[in-house]
Design a protein around this motif. Structure first.
Motif, PDB file in Angstrom:
ATOM      1  N   VAL A  46       0.695  -0.989   0.061  1.00  9.04           N
ATOM      2  CA  VAL A  46       0.031  -0.145   0.452  1.00  9.04           C
ATOM      3  C   VAL A  46       1.124   1.838  -0.503  1.00  9.04           C
ATOM      4  CG1 VAL A  46      -1.731   1.397   1.305  1.00  9.04           C
ATOM      5  CG2 VAL A  46      -1.891  -1.002   1.074  1.00  9.04           C
ATOM      6  N   GLU A  47       1.814   1.096   0.628  1.00 10.04           N
ATOM      7  CA  GLU A  47       2.673   2.531   0.684  1.00 10.04           C
ATOM      8  C   GLU A  47       4.360   2.013   0.419  1.00 10.04           C
ATOM      9  OE1 GLU A  47       1.565   3.551   5.252  1.00 10.04           O
ATOM     10  OE2 GLU A  47       0.475   4.959   4.204  1.00 10.04           O
TER      11      GLU A  47
ATOM     12  N   VAL B 110      13.643  -0.326  -6.028  1.00  9.83           N
ATOM     13  CA  VAL B 110      14.993   0.743  -5.878  1.00  9.83           C
ATOM     14  C   VAL B 110      14.835   1.267  -6.776  1.00  9.83           C
ATOM     15  CG1 VAL B 110      17.293   1.042  -5.623  1.00  9.83           C
ATOM     16  CG2 VAL B 110      15.553  -0.785  -3.822  1.00  9.83           C
ATOM     17  N   LEU B 111      15.542   0.901  -8.209  1.00  9.74           N
ATOM     18  CA  LEU B 111      15.931   2.183  -9.004  1.00  9.74           C
ATOM     19  C   LEU B 111      14.560   2.824  -9.624  1.00  9.74           C
ATOM     20  CD1 LEU B 111      17.402  -0.412 -11.962  1.00  9.74           C
ATOM     21  CD2 LEU B 111      18.590   1.467 -10.128  1.00  9.74           C
ATOM     22  N   GLY B 112      13.272   2.385  -9.201  1.00 10.08           N
ATOM     23  CA  GLY B 112      12.006   3.326  -9.284  1.00 10.08           C
ATOM     24  C   GLY B 112      12.278   4.223  -8.429  1.00 10.08           C
ATOM     25  N   ARG B 113      12.296   4.072  -7.313  1.00 12.52           N
ATOM     26  CA  ARG B 113      13.024   4.950  -6.520  1.00 12.52           C
ATOM     27  C   ARG B 113      13.494   6.199  -6.456  1.00 12.52           C
ATOM     28  NH1 ARG B 113      13.400   2.235  -1.098  1.00 12.52           N
ATOM     29  NH2 ARG B 113      13.134   4.569   0.003  1.00 12.52           N
TER      30      ARG B 113
ATOM     31  N   GLU C 259       7.635   6.269  -3.937  1.00 19.50           N
ATOM     32  CA  GLU C 259       9.010   6.888  -3.662  1.00 19.50           C
ATOM     33  C   GLU C 259       7.965   9.245  -3.978  1.00 19.50           C
ATOM     34  OE1 GLU C 259      11.842   8.937  -2.189  1.00 19.50           O
ATOM     35  OE2 GLU C 259      11.850   6.726  -1.815  1.00 19.50           O
ATOM     36  N   THR C 260       7.523   9.089  -5.065  1.00 18.72           N
ATOM     37  CA  THR C 260       6.673  10.050  -5.305  1.00 18.72           C
ATOM     38  C   THR C 260       5.763  10.805  -4.124  1.00 18.72           C
ATOM     39  OG1 THR C 260       7.124   9.507  -8.015  1.00 18.72           O
ATOM     40  CG2 THR C 260       5.985  11.207  -7.535  1.00 18.72           C
TER      41      THR C 260
ATOM     42  N   LYS D 231       5.424   9.900  -1.433  1.00 17.85           N
ATOM     43  CA  LYS D 231       6.493  10.212  -0.492  1.00 17.85           C
ATOM     44  C   LYS D 231       7.073  11.883  -0.463  1.00 17.85           C
ATOM     45  CE  LYS D 231      10.038   8.853   3.476  1.00 17.85           C
ATOM     46  NZ  LYS D 231      10.767   7.967   3.531  1.00 17.85           N
ATOM     47  N   ARG D 232       7.513  12.231  -1.322  1.00 13.46           N
ATOM     48  CA  ARG D 232       7.875  13.145  -1.449  1.00 13.46           C
ATOM     49  C   ARG D 232       7.000  14.141  -1.244  1.00 13.46           C
ATOM     50  NH1 ARG D 232       9.723  15.054  -5.888  1.00 13.46           N
ATOM     51  NH2 ARG D 232       9.162  13.534  -7.483  1.00 13.46           N
ATOM     52  N   TYR D 233       5.520  14.182  -1.945  1.00 10.74           N
ATOM     53  CA  TYR D 233       4.945  15.232  -1.831  1.00 10.74           C
ATOM     54  C   TYR D 233       4.314  15.451  -0.527  1.00 10.74           C
ATOM     55  CZ  TYR D 233       5.029  15.849  -6.911  1.00 10.74           C
ATOM     56  OH  TYR D 233       5.610  15.888  -8.090  1.00 10.74           O
ATOM     57  N   THR D 234       4.161  13.895   0.582  1.00  8.07           N
ATOM     58  CA  THR D 234       2.982  14.221   1.824  1.00  8.07           C
ATOM     59  C   THR D 234       4.197  14.979   2.245  1.00  8.07           C
ATOM     60  OG1 THR D 234       2.787  12.577   1.193  1.00  8.07           O
ATOM     61  CG2 THR D 234       2.593  13.055   3.342  1.00  8.07           C
TER      62      THR D 234
END
Length: 576
Positions: free
Chosen positions: A458-459, A470-473, A565-566, A568-571
């Motif tokens: 979910v997260e 990891v590469l996507g993050r 990851e995106t 999480k960045r915006y949060t």
């Protein structure tokens, strides 16, 4: 099983007084012919009513209970009490006066046969009307002249006497009911495959109306209209013996389901209807809300689904939902003058709730703060597979039906769903909440790769060392560095390198990391330190040589890692 379930549903509704008894049907009636005691035509009543259609209003006929209409092909066959102008007035605008006269004569003969010797004033007025009416004067009659062009368009007319339709006259009702209970002498008898009784068999079954794409006059669910479809010398309905009562019951029930627009949905080219044993509409209401509603209050639906899935009864809209109640879903598609059964699902309502709950659990994923909808209904899922900027952004009809069946049966999702989402991600370079949820759900249900499932969470899974994830993050962090260094940039690394980075990371990532170092020099000390630390942490999780190519499942893991990851960045930005 389909006809038996529909026949039982008809009997459930009949016991509740919610459906027409045998020999009667609900028909759309546009006009009423007001008769005097001597059979004269006194006036014409408009029975249409205004209903909203988008931003406009439209006139629609009123639905009235009338004697069961006959099934017409190309011949002349009159209906009792309610019919078109060709039959009740002997005139129309088709330019064939001889045929109109033949239709009027057939209607007159039918009414005389049914009402001969009747004592009620309404019955005598109808007989007198057919005795004295001259079809030649119809277009110029004072009561009809003003509306004659509209009358000739084919809407139904009904006889009206002293303020109410003649179908409400007890004697007329009784005579029609007696006539219906007597089968013609040449009607074959046999074992009905629906009820198991030895009864008169239906040669032709009534038409089904309301299936999207089918003929407006109706189409047959059971028919044998060519010699190639017949066996052992049987003709028409005797190839699949169905009693006249069962044929009437299942078609009446199905027509009622299709006319209930609140509980009818279209998935691709398939029209869906559903019903519960016992005839309670609350089950239909709940399914429509669970599958198609995306209101913010849908959390109530999720809670109800959980309780039903656990086998607990629930109160919904002042009615008790029992998880053991039998529930049915039927999908119909047009096929010329007949209907095709795309699928028929039947099981307990609790099983349905459990399968839907599992589907929504697999779809659950972190969402942007502006997204207020707890769940993703079916229509939003299939919408993620189409180009919304296309001239006609319609999803594949086959995909929509296959996805629905997968959800109903808790079966693996169709490959076309993954293909459609993957193509849209490559074309748009956008991973929306819906697309990420589809990727997650598809691999959780269809894949046997436990390492891949580990990142379908979910997260954000910060402990995972799965390289594609990891590469996507890392790509998301590098994108964040570029956006901070060049806030107004028109073309980002996502626009130029997202597809190639997810497919051939060994070629692209050295270039991106080198570019990120140049972007870091443009940031202030604190921000540069933060991003440099994030890049270092993710690089430390890369313990093997970058692969030259990633497989399709690995590319999906890359995309999920980027999405997690995106978000999480915006949060973090919003919290700051």
């Amino acid at each position: 099983m389909i006809l038996q379930a529909l026949t039982q549903y008809y009997e459930d509704l009949l016991a509740q007084g919610k459906i027409a008894r045998p020999g009667w049907a609900v028909a759309k009636v546009s006009w009423a012919l007001e008769l005097g005691e001597a059979g004269s035509l006194l006036g014409l009543f408009h029975l249409q009513r205004e209903v909203p259609r988008g931003k406009k209003t439209a006139l629609v006929p009123q639905e009235l209970l009338v004697p069961q209409p006959v099934k017409r092909s190309s011949g002349v066959a009159a209906n009792f009490l309610c019919d078109t102008s060709s039959y009740l007035l002997g005139a129309d605008s088709k330019g064939k006066p001889d045929r109109a006269a033949e239709c009027f004569a057939a209607a007159a003969a039918l009414h005389r046969q049914q009402l001969d010797g009747a004592q009620s004033a309404a019955a005598r007025a109808i007989l007198a009307f057919f005795d004295r009416w001259d079809p030649v004067v119809a277009p110029e009659h004072p009561a009809l002249q003003q509306d004659w062009p509209e009358i000739c368009k084919g809407g139904n007319l009904i006889f009206w006497y002293k303020g109410h339709p003649v179908t409400e006259e007890p004697e007329i009702q009784q005579r029609w009911q007696q006539a219906q209970s007597q089968a013609p002498a040449d009607t074959p008898e046999g074992l009905c495959l629906v009820t198991g009784s030895h009864v008169p068999l239906a040669r032709l079954h009534p038409n089904i109306k309301g299936v999207a794409g089918a003929q407006s006059s109706g189409a047959a669910l059971v028919s044998f209209n060519a010699a190639a479809f017949c066996s052992y010398g049987h003709e028409q309905g005797t190839n699949a013996p169905t009693g006249e009562y069962a044929a009437f019951a299942y078609t009446t029930a199905l027509n009622q389901l299709l006319s209930d627009r609140e509980h009818v949905r279209r998935v691709g080219d398939t029209t869906l209807v559903c019903w519960a044993a016992g005839g309670q509409s609350a089950y239909q209401d709940f399914l429509m809300d669970a599958f198609y509603d995306d209101a913010p209050s849908e959390q109530d639906i999720r809670n109800t689904l959980f309780r039903l899935a656990e086998g607990l009864p629930v109160d919904w809209q002042d009615q008790r939902l029992d998880p053991d109640t039998r529930f049915y879903i039927l999908g119909l598609a047009p096929n010329a003058a007949r209907l095709s059964v795309r699928f028929f699902w039947q099981n307990s309502f609790g099983t349905l709730a459990r399968n839907i709950t599992r589907h929504y659990e697999r779809l659950e994923i972190v969402r942007p703060t502006y997204d207020n909808f707890p769940t993703l209904p079916l229509w939003r899922l299939v919408r993620e597979t189409v180009n919304l900027n296309a001239r006609s952004p319609e999803p594949s009809p086959r995909l929509a039906g296959d996805l629905l069946l997968a959800v109903l049966n808790d079966a693996p999702y169709p490959a076309t769903l993954l293909d459609g989402v993957t193509l849209r991600i490559r074309a748009d370079k956008q991973i929306t909440r819906g697309r990420a949820a589809i990727l997650k759900a598809w691999y959780l249900r269809n894949s046997q790769d436990e390492q891949l499932k580990e990142v379908m969470t979910v997260e954000l899974n910060e402990q995972s060392n799965y390289l594609p994830y990891v590469l996507g993050r890392l790509f998301s962090v590098l994108e964040g560095v570029q956006q901070c260094a060049n806030p107004n940039i028109n073309t980002t690394i996502k626009d130029r390198y997202f597809n190639s980075a997810s497919a051939t990371p060994a070629t692209v990532f050295p270039l991106l990391l080198n570019l990120a170092q140049k972007h870091l020099t443009k940031l202030d000390g604190g921000l540069a330190t933060y991003y440099n630390k994030r890049i270092t942490e993710l690089n430390a999780r890369i313990t093997q040589t970058l692969p030259a190519r990633l497989t399709l499942p690995e590319q999906s893991a890359f995309q999920i890692g980027y999405y997690h990851e995106t978000q999480k960045r915006y949060t973090k930005k919003e919290e700051q």
